[in-house]
Design an enzyme around this catalytic site. Sequence first.
Site, PDB file in Angstrom:
ATOM      1  N   ASP A 126       0.867  -1.176   0.000  1.00 50.00           N
ATOM      2  CA  ASP A 126       0.000   0.000   0.000  1.00 50.00           C
ATOM      3  C   ASP A 126       0.900   1.221   0.000  1.00 50.00           C
ATOM      4  O   ASP A 126       1.957   1.221   0.642  1.00 50.00           O
ATOM      5  CB  ASP A 126      -0.903   0.013   1.243  1.00 50.00           C
ATOM      6  N   ASP A 144      -7.312  -1.229  -4.101  1.00 51.57           N
ATOM      7  CA  ASP A 144      -8.293  -0.819  -3.092  1.00 51.57           C
ATOM      8  C   ASP A 144      -9.253   0.232  -3.649  1.00 51.57           C
ATOM      9  O   ASP A 144     -10.446   0.222  -3.342  1.00 51.57           O
ATOM     10  CB  ASP A 144      -7.590  -0.250  -1.855  1.00 51.57           C
TER      11      ASP A 144
END
Length: 164
Positions: A126, A144
């Site tokens: 991430d 995401d």
Amino acid sequence: MTDLKEIKNKVIKKENFYFLVIILLIFSIDRYSKIEIINNYSNQSLYLNDFVNLNLIWNTGIGFGILSSSSSMIYNFISFLIFGVIILLGYYYFQSDKNEKFIFSIIIGGAIGNFYDRFFFKAVPDFIDLHFKGFHWFTFNFADVFITIGIIAFLVKGFFIKNN
């Protein structure tokens, strides 16, 4: 025999090819962005503006770092559940109309992107850090984003758009 022919007719449609391209495009965007961050910014945070930084973290949980754990048993269980959800989404994909197929394609493309990382890296990279005046949102990635957009579209369709 009729059931097998019916399944074949649902799977082998021209529209399914187009939506498969969407899934692969989303997966590719996600992979490319993660590879760029891992190769070029793994040891540093990149300031983009007053609201966005790129800062690589490795997430062992699910979306936005929820359920992160150092336990391999928990990690493997969550990974197994995610794989099951992807299979279930694929089933619903083939049962749905064109609008829903588009929504499922967005979700599946992102989910496969993150599952790929879970499988090969044992964590999901991430790197998008949104912030405002010292408040930082969860760090996330493009997969995401696509999953979230797909879920929101699915909810909007379910609550506000009536089927004919």
